[in-house]
Design a protein around this motif. Structure first.
Motif, mmCIF file in Angstrom:
data_model
loop_
_atom_site.group_PDB
_atom_site.id
_atom_site.type_symbol
_atom_site.label_atom_id
_atom_site.label_comp_id
_atom_site.label_asym_id
_atom_site.label_seq_id
_atom_site.Cartn_x
_atom_site.Cartn_y
_atom_site.Cartn_z
ATOM 1 N N ASP A 222 0.849 -1.183 0.000
ATOM 2 C CA ASP A 222 0.000 0.000 0.000
ATOM 3 C C ASP A 222 0.889 1.240 0.000
ATOM 4 O OD1 ASP A 222 -2.245 -1.573 0.081
ATOM 5 O OD2 ASP A 222 -2.436 -1.481 2.264
ATOM 6 N N GLY A 223 0.550 2.216 -0.815
ATOM 7 C CA GLY A 223 1.335 3.441 -0.877
ATOM 8 C C GLY A 223 2.523 3.381 -1.810
ATOM 9 N N VAL A 224 2.562 2.398 -2.676
ATOM 10 C CA VAL A 224 3.666 2.269 -3.629
ATOM 11 C C VAL A 224 3.685 3.462 -4.584
ATOM 12 C CG1 VAL A 224 2.342 0.946 -5.327
ATOM 13 C CG2 VAL A 224 4.836 0.629 -5.177
ATOM 14 N N VAL A 225 4.863 3.783 -5.106
ATOM 15 C CA VAL A 225 5.035 4.853 -6.087
ATOM 16 C C VAL A 225 5.538 4.239 -7.389
ATOM 17 C CG1 VAL A 225 6.382 6.909 -6.678
ATOM 18 C CG2 VAL A 225 5.449 6.654 -4.375
ATOM 19 N N ILE A 226 4.957 4.661 -8.522
ATOM 20 C CA ILE A 226 5.284 4.084 -9.824
ATOM 21 C C ILE A 226 5.869 5.155 -10.732
ATOM 22 C CG2 ILE A 226 4.396 2.824 -11.825
ATOM 23 C CD1 ILE A 226 4.138 1.255 -9.246
ATOM 24 N N GLU A 242 -6.752 3.007 -11.869
ATOM 25 C CA GLU A 242 -7.529 2.341 -10.813
ATOM 26 C C GLU A 242 -6.759 2.306 -9.496
ATOM 27 O OE1 GLU A 242 -9.466 -2.093 -9.871
ATOM 28 O OE2 GLU A 242 -8.691 -1.612 -11.879
ATOM 29 N N ALA A 243 -5.441 2.053 -9.566
ATOM 30 C CA ALA A 243 -4.625 1.997 -8.352
ATOM 31 C C ALA A 243 -4.525 3.363 -7.681
ATOM 32 C CB ALA A 243 -3.231 1.476 -8.695
ATOM 33 N N LEU A 244 -4.491 4.428 -8.463
ATOM 34 C CA LEU A 244 -4.475 5.775 -7.892
ATOM 35 C C LEU A 244 -5.816 6.122 -7.257
ATOM 36 C CD1 LEU A 244 -2.565 7.681 -10.730
ATOM 37 C CD2 LEU A 244 -1.734 7.268 -8.409
ATOM 38 N N GLU A 245 -6.888 5.785 -7.949
ATOM 39 C CA GLU A 245 -8.219 6.119 -7.438
ATOM 40 C C GLU A 245 -8.569 5.335 -6.184
ATOM 41 O OE1 GLU A 245 -10.660 5.414 -10.856
ATOM 42 O OE2 GLU A 245 -10.461 7.491 -11.586
ATOM 43 N N SER A 246 -8.070 4.092 -6.078
ATOM 44 C CA SER A 246 -8.367 3.268 -4.906
ATOM 45 C C SER A 246 -7.482 3.614 -3.713
ATOM 46 C CB SER A 246 -8.185 1.794 -5.258
ATOM 47 O OG SER A 246 -6.808 1.490 -5.477
ATOM 48 N N GLY A 247 -6.412 4.365 -3.949
ATOM 49 C CA GLY A 247 -5.461 4.681 -2.884
ATOM 50 C C GLY A 247 -4.380 3.643 -2.703
ATOM 51 N N LYS A 248 -4.418 2.577 -3.498
ATOM 52 C CA LYS A 248 -3.364 1.560 -3.423
ATOM 53 C C LYS A 248 -2.004 2.186 -3.736
ATOM 54 C CE LYS A 248 -1.654 -2.653 -3.285
ATOM 55 N NZ LYS A 248 -1.689 -3.492 -2.065
ATOM 56 N N CYS A 249 -1.996 3.059 -4.710
ATOM 57 C CA CYS A 249 -0.773 3.740 -5.123
ATOM 58 C C CYS A 249 -0.780 5.167 -4.588
ATOM 59 C CB CYS A 249 -0.685 3.734 -6.648
ATOM 60 S SG CYS A 249 0.795 4.507 -7.301
ATOM 61 N N ALA A 250 0.299 5.554 -3.906
ATOM 62 C CA ALA A 250 0.363 6.893 -3.321
ATOM 63 C C ALA A 250 0.639 7.958 -4.366
ATOM 64 C CB ALA A 250 1.455 6.940 -2.250
ATOM 65 N N GLY A 251 1.216 7.594 -5.477
ATOM 66 C CA GLY A 251 1.526 8.558 -6.516
ATOM 67 C C GLY A 251 2.236 7.898 -7.670
ATOM 68 N N ALA A 252 2.277 8.578 -8.801
ATOM 69 C CA ALA A 252 2.954 8.060 -9.977
ATOM 70 C C ALA A 252 3.489 9.222 -10.792
ATOM 71 C CB ALA A 252 2.008 7.207 -10.824
ATOM 72 N N ALA A 253 4.558 8.963 -11.541
ATOM 73 C CA ALA A 253 5.148 9.962 -12.419
ATOM 74 C C ALA A 253 5.417 9.318 -13.766
ATOM 75 C CB ALA A 253 6.432 10.523 -11.814
ATOM 76 N N PRO A 274 -4.858 14.033 -9.436
ATOM 77 C CA PRO A 274 -4.023 14.869 -8.558
ATOM 78 C C PRO A 274 -2.780 14.170 -8.014
ATOM 79 C CG PRO A 274 -6.088 14.247 -7.474
ATOM 80 C CD PRO A 274 -6.235 13.873 -8.919
ATOM 81 N N LYS A 275 -2.754 12.839 -8.012
ATOM 82 C CA LYS A 275 -1.585 12.122 -7.513
ATOM 83 C C LYS A 275 -0.597 11.774 -8.629
ATOM 84 C CE LYS A 275 -4.034 9.887 -3.654
ATOM 85 N NZ LYS A 275 -4.420 8.584 -3.079
ATOM 86 N N MET A 276 -0.876 12.325 -9.798
ATOM 87 C CA MET A 276 -0.062 11.984 -10.970
ATOM 88 C C MET A 276 0.819 13.171 -11.343
ATOM 89 S SD MET A 276 -0.089 9.239 -13.023
ATOM 90 C CE MET A 276 0.829 8.778 -14.488
ATOM 91 N N LEU A 277 2.129 12.922 -11.498
ATOM 92 C CA LEU A 277 3.059 13.929 -12.015
ATOM 93 C C LEU A 277 3.383 13.537 -13.448
ATOM 94 C CD1 LEU A 277 6.211 15.296 -10.170
ATOM 95 C CD2 LEU A 277 6.189 14.894 -12.622
ATOM 96 N N VAL A 278 3.208 14.464 -14.388
ATOM 97 C CA VAL A 278 3.321 14.100 -15.794
ATOM 98 C C VAL A 278 4.210 15.077 -16.551
ATOM 99 C CG1 VAL A 278 1.072 12.980 -15.825
ATOM 100 C CG2 VAL A 278 1.228 15.400 -16.398
ATOM 101 N N THR A 279 4.903 14.552 -17.564
ATOM 102 C CA THR A 279 5.682 15.363 -18.502
ATOM 103 C C THR A 279 5.475 14.804 -19.903
ATOM 104 O OG1 THR A 279 7.646 14.018 -18.025
ATOM 105 C CG2 THR A 279 7.445 16.114 -16.856
ATOM 106 N N PRO A 280 5.586 15.652 -20.937
ATOM 107 C CA PRO A 280 5.284 15.233 -22.320
ATOM 108 C C PRO A 280 6.477 14.624 -23.048
ATOM 109 C CG PRO A 280 5.615 17.589 -22.276
ATOM 110 C CD PRO A 280 5.787 17.116 -20.854
#
Length: 531
Positions: A222-226, A242-253, A274-280
């Motif tokens: 729980d709280g893994v970062v991808i 789905e993992a972000l929305e469920s709270g399983k994943c604390a954040g992703a980039a 909101p838990k997603m950090l993104v670049t193009p």
């Protein structure tokens, strides 16, 4: 030599060309397809990035073209087969942006850990909030790296510098190579289970597509970062959302996407989370990387003009012309053996041995070894593996390659044996030609006899009455037709190896049913592109 540049390329990186009086450069950006087709016949080389499609239609107009230089790793925009058929060399720059991609991985990882984007937006909006943006340290975290290649290895070293615990999964890297990076190889399930952070650094292919799926997320902390700065599609994006929305994943980039620019509903929702950090897709977008890739392809063009070997050619086979016709069928055979054993053998090979027996051993077999090695390695890197670069890539992976020749043979006029050694033991496959057709005659210690087909099923099991019938029943229920069967065993009612040629691929569900029916020691569906 006249060189056409059709995409924005670093001028500093072009100095090897601009300083050579034998080479004339024209930079023409933003050409329409008809305009490009009209002028390409006047050039002997073209330098592109991803903005120019070098397809068959363009190549058909390129009467004088000798070399296509892609200033970057990917060659998706180049029809390599069409170029090869016309004798046009294709080169790329597989190393120029490696450091850039590794640093971008660290940049978005650390930014995510310390909430930098949100804190920046908040302060610029006039707020002074600190507790809301309390972050985490990388020190002490377990970072799981999937893919320990050129970029993954650099990320491993940087994470260790931050005092993180680094574990890695890469079935194509030797244990010695992992030791060089100061990390330990682990099974994929352990990366999934124990990591606080998971970052992927593999090419996108059939083996790596959706390597992190919804089932993978279920096994994670729980709280893994991808993190994904490699290729879109390696991580299943719907499962990520789905993992972000469920709270399983604390954040992703993410820097890369399965569709670029991203337009699907799933991708839009993922980017907006909101838990997603993104670049193009900025991994390679540094001034240094752009200069490096330009320098690399420029040097290749100078090498071509000078008649020197090309280091990063994608499509140059090297044969002794006098041996070409004789070696062609053996080239196909050794490529099949390499492709076959790469799908069956344990991961992390330390050594590959090619043994040539019989009449074939009288010839120079080096082209055969390189061809077999290319087929063996071609599943596992982010660049095309061919006869030019296979040996270099093997060295980078820490794999020792040996070739042995002997004119002595027991049963066949010519025999090729390919052996793979790893910490889990030695695996062997051998083949010969029968009236010019490749045949496999040995697997491990089992004498066997079959012609390789596009789709096959390999099973190692304890031989008992009725098991072949059970296998046939399961395959029949799955509508998989058996074309041929070859059985090898050393004694009655002992361990046996059976290979089925099938008319269609065997899916995972059917493999599971066969496993339940016969309890095999080993079962694997094999697909060969060489036949």
């Amino acid at each position: 030599m006249k060189v056409l540049i059709t995409d924005e390329i670093s001028d500093n990186g072009l100095l090897p060309l601009t300083e050579d009086p034998r080479i004339h450069i024209d930079k023409k950006l933003g050409l329409s397809i008809p305009e490009l087709h009209k002028i390409i016949g006047g050039y002997e080389a073209i330098i592109t990035r991803s903005g120019t499609l070098v397809d068959k239609a363009l190549l058909d107009c390129a009467d004088n073209l000798k070399i296509v230089a892609r200033a970057g790793v990917g060659i998706d925009n180049v029809d390599v087969d069409a170029a090869s058929s016309k004798g046009i060399i294709v080169v790329n720059a597989p190393y120029g942006n490696v450091n850039s991609a590794a640093e971008h991985t660290m940049a978005i990882m650390l930014s995510l850990f310390r909430n930098v984007p949100m804190a920046n937006t908040s302060l610029k909006g006039g707020d002074w909030k600190r507790a809301l943006f309390t972050g985490c340290e990388l020190k002490g975290k377990t970072v799981g790296i999937i893919g320990l290649g050129k970029v993954g290895g650099r990320v491993a070293r940087r994470c260790r510098a931050f005092e993180a615990e680094v574990i890695t999964y890469d079935p194509y890297i030797s244990e010695k190579r992992a030791d060089d990076f100061g990390v330990k190889l682990q099974p994929l399930e352990d990366i999934i289970r124990f990591s606080d952070v998971i970052t992927v650094h593999t090419p996108l292919n059939d083996e790596t597509r959706n390597i992190i799926s919804s089932d993978s997320f279920k096994g994670m902390k729980d709280g893994v970062v991808i993190i994904n700065c490699a290729r879109g599609g390696i991580i299943n994006e719907a499962a990520m959302l789905e993992a972000l929305e469920s709270g399983k994943c604390a954040g992703a980039a993410f820097d890369v996407w399965s569709q670029e620019p991203p337009k699907t509903d799933v991708l839009q929702k993922l980017i907006a989370h909101p838990k997603m950090l993104v670049t193009p897709h900025l991994g390679a977008n540094t001034f240094e990387a752009q200069k490096n890739v330009a320098v690399d392809v420029s040097k290749e063009i100078v090498n071509y003009v000078d008649g020197r070997p090309l280091e990063n050619a994608v499509n140059i086979p090297r044969f002794d012309p006098d041996q070409m016709e004789h070696m062609k069928p053996f080239m196909q055979l050794v490529s099949i053996l390499g492709d076959f054993i790469s799908q069956l053998a344990p991961p992390n090979p330390n050594k590959v041995t090619f043994t040539y027996n019989g009449q074939l051993a009288r010839f120079d077999c080096a082209p055969l070894s390189v061809s077999g090695l290319a087929a063996l390695l071609n599943h596992c890197t982010d660049q095309e593996v061919n006869m030019v670069n296979a040996s270099l890539i093997a060295r980078e992976m820490g794999i020792e390659v040996e070739s042995i020749r002997s004119t002595e043979t027991d049963s066949f006029s010519s025999l090729i044996t390919l052996s793979l050694e790893s910490a889990q033991g030695r695996r062997t496959i051998a083949g010969t030609l029968f009236e010019g057709t490749p045949k496999i005659v040995k697997m491990r210690d089992y004498a066997i006899d079959f012609r390789p087909e596009k789709d096959m099923l390999v099973i190692n099991y304890q031989d008992r009455s009725g098991l072949i019938g059970k296998i046939g029943t399961v395959l029949g229920e799955a509508d998989v037709n058996i074309g041929n069967m070859s059985l090898g065993r050393q004694e009655k009612a002992g361990e046996a190896m059976v290979v089925f040629s099938v008319d269609s691929p065997v899916d995972e569900e059917t493999l599971q049913k066969v496993s339940e029916a016969v309890s095999p020691k080993f079962i694997k569906a094999v697909h060969l592109d060489q036949v």
